[in-house]
Motif scaffolding. Structure first.
Motif, PDB file in Angstrom:
ATOM      1  N   LEU A  35      11.966 -13.009  -7.135  1.00  0.00           N
ATOM      2  CA  LEU A  35      11.295 -11.766  -6.767  1.00  0.00           C
ATOM      3  C   LEU A  35      10.707 -11.852  -5.365  1.00  0.00           C
ATOM      4  O   LEU A  35      10.816 -10.913  -4.571  1.00  0.00           O
ATOM      5  N   ASN A  36      10.087 -12.982  -5.045  1.00  0.00           N
ATOM      6  CA  ASN A  36       9.507 -13.147  -3.716  1.00  0.00           C
ATOM      7  C   ASN A  36      10.582 -13.179  -2.631  1.00  0.00           C
ATOM      8  O   ASN A  36      10.413 -12.595  -1.561  1.00  0.00           O
ATOM      9  N   LEU A  37      11.698 -13.834  -2.932  1.00  0.00           N
ATOM     10  CA  LEU A  37      12.804 -13.883  -1.984  1.00  0.00           C
ATOM     11  C   LEU A  37      13.329 -12.482  -1.706  1.00  0.00           C
ATOM     12  O   LEU A  37      13.469 -12.064  -0.554  1.00  0.00           O
ATOM     13  N   ALA A  38      13.634 -11.742  -2.773  1.00  0.00           N
ATOM     14  CA  ALA A  38      14.217 -10.414  -2.618  1.00  0.00           C
ATOM     15  C   ALA A  38      13.250  -9.458  -1.911  1.00  0.00           C
ATOM     16  O   ALA A  38      13.642  -8.706  -1.013  1.00  0.00           O
ATOM     17  N   ALA A  39      11.986  -9.486  -2.328  1.00  0.00           N
ATOM     18  CA  ALA A  39      11.012  -8.556  -1.765  1.00  0.00           C
ATOM     19  C   ALA A  39      10.753  -8.834  -0.290  1.00  0.00           C
ATOM     20  O   ALA A  39      10.687  -7.917   0.532  1.00  0.00           O
ATOM     21  N   ASN A  40      10.610 -10.112   0.069  1.00  0.00           N
ATOM     22  CA  ASN A  40      10.377 -10.445   1.473  1.00  0.00           C
ATOM     23  C   ASN A  40      11.589 -10.142   2.329  1.00  0.00           C
ATOM     24  O   ASN A  40      11.468  -9.689   3.467  1.00  0.00           O
ATOM     25  N   TYR A  41      12.775 -10.373   1.783  1.00  0.00           N
ATOM     26  CA  TYR A  41      13.993 -10.039   2.516  1.00  0.00           C
ATOM     27  C   TYR A  41      14.046  -8.540   2.817  1.00  0.00           C
ATOM     28  O   TYR A  41      14.321  -8.117   3.944  1.00  0.00           O
ATOM     29  N   LEU A  42      13.776  -7.720   1.806  1.00  0.00           N
ATOM     30  CA  LEU A  42      13.828  -6.272   1.989  1.00  0.00           C
ATOM     31  C   LEU A  42      12.765  -5.787   2.967  1.00  0.00           C
ATOM     32  O   LEU A  42      13.028  -4.962   3.841  1.00  0.00           O
ATOM     33  N   LEU A  43      11.542  -6.304   2.816  1.00  0.00           N
ATOM     34  CA  LEU A  43      10.468  -5.877   3.711  1.00  0.00           C
ATOM     35  C   LEU A  43      10.785  -6.210   5.160  1.00  0.00           C
ATOM     36  O   LEU A  43      10.538  -5.417   6.068  1.00  0.00           O
ATOM     37  N   ASN A  44      11.357  -7.386   5.390  1.00  0.00           N
ATOM     38  CA  ASN A  44      11.608  -7.813   6.752  1.00  0.00           C
ATOM     39  C   ASN A  44      12.838  -7.176   7.365  1.00  0.00           C
ATOM     40  O   ASN A  44      13.132  -7.401   8.532  1.00  0.00           O
ATOM     41  N   ARG A  45      13.562  -6.379   6.588  1.00  0.00           N
ATOM     42  CA  ARG A  45      14.640  -5.587   7.176  1.00  0.00           C
ATOM     43  C   ARG A  45      14.064  -4.494   8.052  1.00  0.00           C
ATOM     44  O   ARG A  45      14.719  -4.021   8.975  1.00  0.00           O
ATOM     45  N   TYR A  46      12.843  -4.062   7.769  1.00  0.00           N
ATOM     46  CA  TYR A  46      12.303  -2.883   8.432  1.00  0.00           C
ATOM     47  C   TYR A  46      11.120  -3.177   9.339  1.00  0.00           C
ATOM     48  O   TYR A  46      10.891  -2.481  10.306  1.00  0.00           O
ATOM     49  N   SER A  47      10.342  -4.200   9.018  1.00  0.00           N
ATOM     50  CA  SER A  47       9.199  -4.515   9.867  1.00  0.00           C
ATOM     51  C   SER A  47       8.747  -5.936   9.570  1.00  0.00           C
ATOM     52  O   SER A  47       9.187  -6.548   8.607  1.00  0.00           O
ATOM     53  N   LYS A  48       7.875  -6.445  10.443  1.00  0.00           N
ATOM     54  CA  LYS A  48       7.334  -7.772  10.222  1.00  0.00           C
ATOM     55  C   LYS A  48       6.260  -7.672   9.157  1.00  0.00           C
ATOM     56  O   LYS A  48       5.119  -7.314   9.439  1.00  0.00           O
ATOM     57  N   SER A  49       6.636  -7.980   7.931  1.00  0.00           N
ATOM     58  CA  SER A  49       5.747  -7.825   6.793  1.00  0.00           C
ATOM     59  C   SER A  49       5.908  -9.009   5.859  1.00  0.00           C
ATOM     60  O   SER A  49       6.790  -9.855   6.039  1.00  0.00           O
ATOM     61  N   ALA A  50       5.070  -9.066   4.857  1.00  0.00           N
ATOM     62  CA  ALA A  50       5.167 -10.137   3.868  1.00  0.00           C
ATOM     63  C   ALA A  50       4.592  -9.643   2.549  1.00  0.00           C
ATOM     64  O   ALA A  50       3.721  -8.772   2.510  1.00  0.00           O
ATOM     65  N   VAL A  51       5.106 -10.205   1.463  1.00  0.00           N
ATOM     66  CA  VAL A  51       4.611  -9.871   0.135  1.00  0.00           C
ATOM     67  C   VAL A  51       4.510 -11.148  -0.677  1.00  0.00           C
ATOM     68  O   VAL A  51       5.337 -12.051  -0.559  1.00  0.00           O
ATOM     69  N   GLU A  52       3.473 -11.223  -1.472  1.00  0.00           N
ATOM     70  CA  GLU A  52       3.279 -12.345  -2.393  1.00  0.00           C
ATOM     71  C   GLU A  52       3.262 -11.782  -3.808  1.00  0.00           C
ATOM     72  O   GLU A  52       2.413 -10.960  -4.153  1.00  0.00           O
TER      73      GLU A  52
END
Length: 420
Positions: free
Chosen positions: A73-90
């Protein structure tokens, strides 16, 4: 009475706007709740591929299940977020709840650098689909019902709506366990077709066709006695992009030019689009430094970066070379240099509208491919797995990092890639 009823929608809209302002005021901060600088490793690439393979095993019109761990879940979510902006999710799983802590980098503004949001999902009343059970903007805690409505409203009135409908329409149930979630979904043929159309570059637009036509003209006029220079393809396409663009569409035009180049250089079967106007139009490989593989690596990485994520492009390049070392053509720092240069190219071509316009103009004036990529032919290559491990150990070793840094410095020295 009618007068009051007519005012009701305005009151509702005003309330939503007020809540939105409150979320921004409390959620924006100069300090990120989640550490930025997420890095995708080689194990992450392998796990992502496995997830994609698992999701594709279900045939149309069948019920499928997908089990995802916290790491997935962390891999997929961070990958998707970083497609659009410099972001991070935990993301964490606890007490049958799914918790997201999201930090997004904001454009320059007087309020703060980051937007911090915390969302918790759970299966209320044993329902098949999770709902919002907690929402925090910074330290502000909102009622879950209001938060759920705002999230739904925001998605449905943004570019995310098409993706949201495509995903949620097929999901039957999401079960949250302490160490994993299990997604049950129904995959029909219509949705698979829509997904391909949504997630693939649009190749049927008149704009894209213009770049295809320009490529056809270049190739049709090429003298087969000479190698086709990559610059002879690149310069006219970005000249066309410069002519077609303003600040509103420069990034999109650059993406179309890059994708058109990639379709020609890396997918030989797609050179048929060049023959639509003239059946006798041939196909010629594009070269940089007397090698066609460098043009393939360069534009492949540029396309991946422009349409997705620079970090992903970097790791995919290393992953490809490690794969080549294990039974392939051998690990090549030459190819890796082309990957890195292409990644930098894709980043700058789509960094901002202003940067995209400057990039177009600069590329319309290049004299050759050495204006976009340094000569890498003195770098080590053709190393099998044992030789690579003997000389460099791994991609995290000091020896590897020194050579990788040298490649980065060579690329940074090219005027096109220097900061203004």
């Amino acid at each position: 009475m009618i007068k009051h009823l007519l005012r009701l929608p305005l009151y509702c809209l005003g309330t939503l706007l007020a809540i939105g302002v409150i979320i921004i005021l409390f959620g924006v901060s100069d300090h990120p709740d989640v550490q930025l600088g997420w890095t995708l490793g080689h194990e992450d690439i392998l796990r992502a591929r496995k997830i994609l393979r698992e999701g594709s095993k279900t045939s149309p019109d069948e019920i499928g299940t997908l089990v995802l761990s916290k790491e997935d879940l962390n891999l997929a979510a961070n990958y998707l977020l970083n497609r659009y902006s410099k972001s991070a999710v935990e993301i964490s799983l606890k007490a049958n709840k799914l918790k997201f802590i999201v930090t997004a980098t904001l454009p320059e503004n007087p309020l703060g650098k980051y937007l911090n949001i915390t969302i918790r999902l759970g299966n209320a009343d044993d329902g098949p689909l999770p709902t919002v059970t907690k929402f925090k903007a910074g330290k502000l805690l909102l009622p879950s019902s209001i938060a759920a409505y705002l999230i739904d409203y925001g998605i449905r009135h943004s570019a995310l709506n098409a993706y949201f409908l495509l995903a949620t329409r097929q999901i039957q149930a999401v079960k949250i366990d302490p160490d994993k979630i299990t997604v049950t979904y129904f995959s029909d043929l219509k949705t698979l077709i829509q997904a391909r159309q949504l997630l693939s570059p649009e190749a049927s637009t008149s704009a894209f066709n213009d770049y295809q036509k320009k490529l056809g003209e270049i190739v049709a006029g090429h003298d087969p006695k000479w190698r086709l220079s990559f610059a002879d393809l690149l310069k006219p396409l970005f000249t066309l992009a410069y002519q077609r663009s303003d600040l509103n569409n420069a990034i999109d035009e650059n993406k179309l030019a890059i994708i058109a180049l990639n379709d020609y250089i890396n997918k030989q079967e797609t050179h048929r689009f060049l023959t639509s106007a003239n059946a006798s139009t041939p196909y010629y490989a594009a070269f940089m430094y007397k090698r066609s593989d460098l043009a393939q690596h360069f534009i492949g990485s540029a396309t991946l970066t422009a349409s997705m994520n620079g970090q992903v492009s970097k790791v995919v390049g290393e992953e490809k070379e490690l794969s080549d070392a294990d039974g392939g053509s051998g690990f090549s720092f030459v190819d890796l240099a082309a990957d890195k240069a292409g990644t930098r190219f894709g980043e700058l071509a789509t960094a901002s509208p202003e940067q995209a316009r400057k990039f177009q103009k600069a590329l319309s004036e290049i004299k050759g491919y050495n204006d976009i990529m340094p000569d890498p032919t003195d770098l080590p290559e053709h190393m099998n797995e044992s030789e690579f491990k003997s000389r460099y150990g791994s991609t995290s070793s000091p020896a590897y990092q020194r050579l990788s840094q040298e490649i980065d410095e060579r690329i940074a020295a090219i005027p096109l890639y220097k900061p203004d």
